[in-house]
Design an enzyme around this catalytic site. Structure first.
Site, PDB file in Angstrom:
ATOM      1  N   ASP A  24      11.977 -13.920  -1.150  1.00 39.16           N
ATOM      2  CA  ASP A  24      11.478 -13.585   0.188  1.00 39.16           C
ATOM      3  C   ASP A  24      12.567 -12.904   1.005  1.00 39.16           C
ATOM      4  OD1 ASP A  24       9.004 -14.695  -0.351  1.00 39.16           O
ATOM      5  OD2 ASP A  24       9.559 -16.661   0.445  1.00 39.16           O
ATOM      6  N   VAL A  77      12.059  -6.715  -5.458  1.00 33.00           N
ATOM      7  CA  VAL A  77      10.762  -7.375  -5.358  1.00 33.00           C
ATOM      8  C   VAL A  77      10.927  -8.862  -5.084  1.00 33.00           C
ATOM      9  CG1 VAL A  77       9.665  -5.696  -6.891  1.00 33.00           C
ATOM     10  CG2 VAL A  77      10.671  -7.760  -7.868  1.00 33.00           C
ATOM     11  N   ALA A 115       9.275  -2.621   2.960  1.00 36.17           N
ATOM     12  CA  ALA A 115       8.815  -4.013   3.065  1.00 36.17           C
ATOM     13  C   ALA A 115       8.837  -4.454   4.523  1.00 36.17           C
ATOM     14  CB  ALA A 115       9.706  -4.924   2.225  1.00 36.17           C
ATOM     15  N   ALA A 116       7.857  -5.270   4.893  1.00 33.51           N
ATOM     16  CA  ALA A 116       7.780  -5.764   6.273  1.00 33.51           C
ATOM     17  C   ALA A 116       6.748  -6.870   6.351  1.00 33.51           C
ATOM     18  CB  ALA A 116       7.390  -4.643   7.228  1.00 33.51           C
ATOM     19  N   ARG A 117       6.824  -7.642   7.422  1.00 28.41           N
ATOM     20  CA  ARG A 117       5.687  -8.504   7.766  1.00 28.41           C
ATOM     21  C   ARG A 117       4.719  -7.609   8.515  1.00 28.41           C
ATOM     22  NH1 ARG A 117       3.563 -12.326  11.795  1.00 28.41           N
ATOM     23  NH2 ARG A 117       2.681 -14.102  10.679  1.00 28.41           N
ATOM     24  N   ALA A 118       3.582  -7.363   7.897  1.00 28.26           N
ATOM     25  CA  ALA A 118       2.649  -6.360   8.422  1.00 28.26           C
ATOM     26  C   ALA A 118       1.981  -6.836   9.699  1.00 28.26           C
ATOM     27  CB  ALA A 118       1.598  -6.034   7.370  1.00 28.26           C
ATOM     28  N   TYR A 157       4.639  -7.238  16.871  1.00 26.88           N
ATOM     29  CA  TYR A 157       4.960  -6.397  15.722  1.00 26.88           C
ATOM     30  C   TYR A 157       5.737  -5.164  16.169  1.00 26.88           C
ATOM     31  CZ  TYR A 157       4.218  -3.189  11.804  1.00 26.88           C
ATOM     32  OH  TYR A 157       4.394  -2.292  10.776  1.00 26.88           O
ATOM     33  N   PHE A 163       0.825  -1.211   0.000  1.00 26.93           N
ATOM     34  CA  PHE A 163       0.000   0.000   0.000  1.00 26.93           C
ATOM     35  C   PHE A 163       0.856   1.256   0.000  1.00 26.93           C
ATOM     36  CE2 PHE A 163      -2.384   3.036   2.879  1.00 26.93           C
ATOM     37  CZ  PHE A 163      -3.138   3.590   1.857  1.00 26.93           C
TER      38      PHE A 163
END
Length: 308
Positions: free
Chosen positions: A43, A29, A64-67, A135, A8
């Site tokens: 990854d 990417v 980029a992150a683990r949301a 998080y 997003f």
């Protein structure tokens, strides 16, 4: 070089950077990209090879992150967040140092500061961190590792902690709110007097771009918002106005909502609607000579404008 370009925030940032002739953009990417500026890295974790993507790069923007996941079903959420948000971030930063990158801009989270504030006592950029979930802990650990690396290597680090981000294409809680207003459901949120800071995607992108080369941004932490704190009631009415639909709000006392949520096991969810979370952006304004380009009303309206 930008990571997280399909997300997003990253996609909005990519579009803005790509339209500016002053920047030459490369995106790292996970999967094979369709455009020539994409470098496939797979990854992200502590072993990802970013060397090709970093070739000739002066600034890294790491989005980029683990949301954050409200109901995380993995056995050890902190371990999963650490793989990407800590190990992946610091692995990228170490390779950036080797590649001669001058500045590393890191998209963190207000969750590093905590989950709530009392009205009139907003979070400050220099507050002692107090994350309450896995998080937030992972983002703090990444920040700490980056700052240590900056001190040891000389690579400049800039940390940005946004609160809730909204805009066209947003997902998560804000998207759910939009759907409820759109369908005309009566909501018992017509008498909520909390205060919450939020930031429109266009304002956040504008600040990130300011942090690319502003000399005062080096090795600093910045909070960001639209500069207006709204109650949940006012926000819902604003969403309705932007959509051209009335928000059907029933005035129910917050105490009754909290009691009902506790009985139903939804206390954490309702707290986000009833509690306050304010941020003070005076440091951001003064040090970077920055102010939000759009008001909340303008930002909400842009959520529903048709793309040209």
């Amino acid at each position: 070089m930008l990571t997280g370009a399909s997300g997003f925030i990253g996609s909005a940032l990519k579009a803005e950077l790509a339209s500016d002739s002053g920047f030459q953009l490369v995106t790292a990417v996970r999967k094979v990209g369709a455009s020539p500026d994409c470098v496939t890295v797979g990854d992200m974790d502590g072993c990802t090879d970013f060397s090709e993507a970093l070739t000739g790069v002066d600034v890294v923007i790491h989005a980029a992150a683990r949301a954050h996941i409200m109901r995380d079903e993995v056995d050890d959420p902190l371990a999963e967040y650490r793989k990407v948000n800590v190990e992946g971030t610091l692995n990228l930063a170490r390779q950036a140092v080797v590649a001669g990158v001058r500045r590393f801009v890191f998209l963190s989270s207000i969750k590093v500061n905590g989950e709530a504030t009392t009205q009139g006592n907003p979070f400050q950029a220099n507050d002692v961190p107090s994350p309450e979930d896995a998080y937030g802990v992972s983002k703090l650990e990444a920040e700490q590792g980056l700052m240590l690396m900056a001190a040891e290597s000389g690579m400049e680090v800039v940390i940005i902690r946004p609160p809730l981000v909204y805009g066209r294409g947003v997902k998560g809680n804000f998207s759910s709110m939009i759907r409820l207003v759109d369908k005309g459901f009566p909501l018992p949120l017509g008498a909520i007097h909390n205060r919450r800071s939020l930031v429109g995607i266009d304002n956040l992108v504008d600040l990130i771009i300011r942090c690319i080369d502003h000399p005062a941004a080096a090795n600093q932490v910045f909070l960001v918002s639209d500069g207006e704190d709204l109650s949940t009631t006012v926000l819902l009415r604003g969403v309705g106005k932007a959509m051209g639909k009335p928000a059907r709000l029933i005035p129910v006392q917050a105490g009754l909502l909290q009691f009902g949520a506790t009985l139903l096991g939804k206390k954490a969810v309702v707290q986000r609607l009833l509690g306050s979370l304010q941020v003070d952006i005076s440091k951001t304004r003064e040090l970077l000579e920055w102010k939000p380009r759009y008001t909340v009303e303008e930002g909400l309206r842009r959520c529903f404008e048709r793309s040209n």
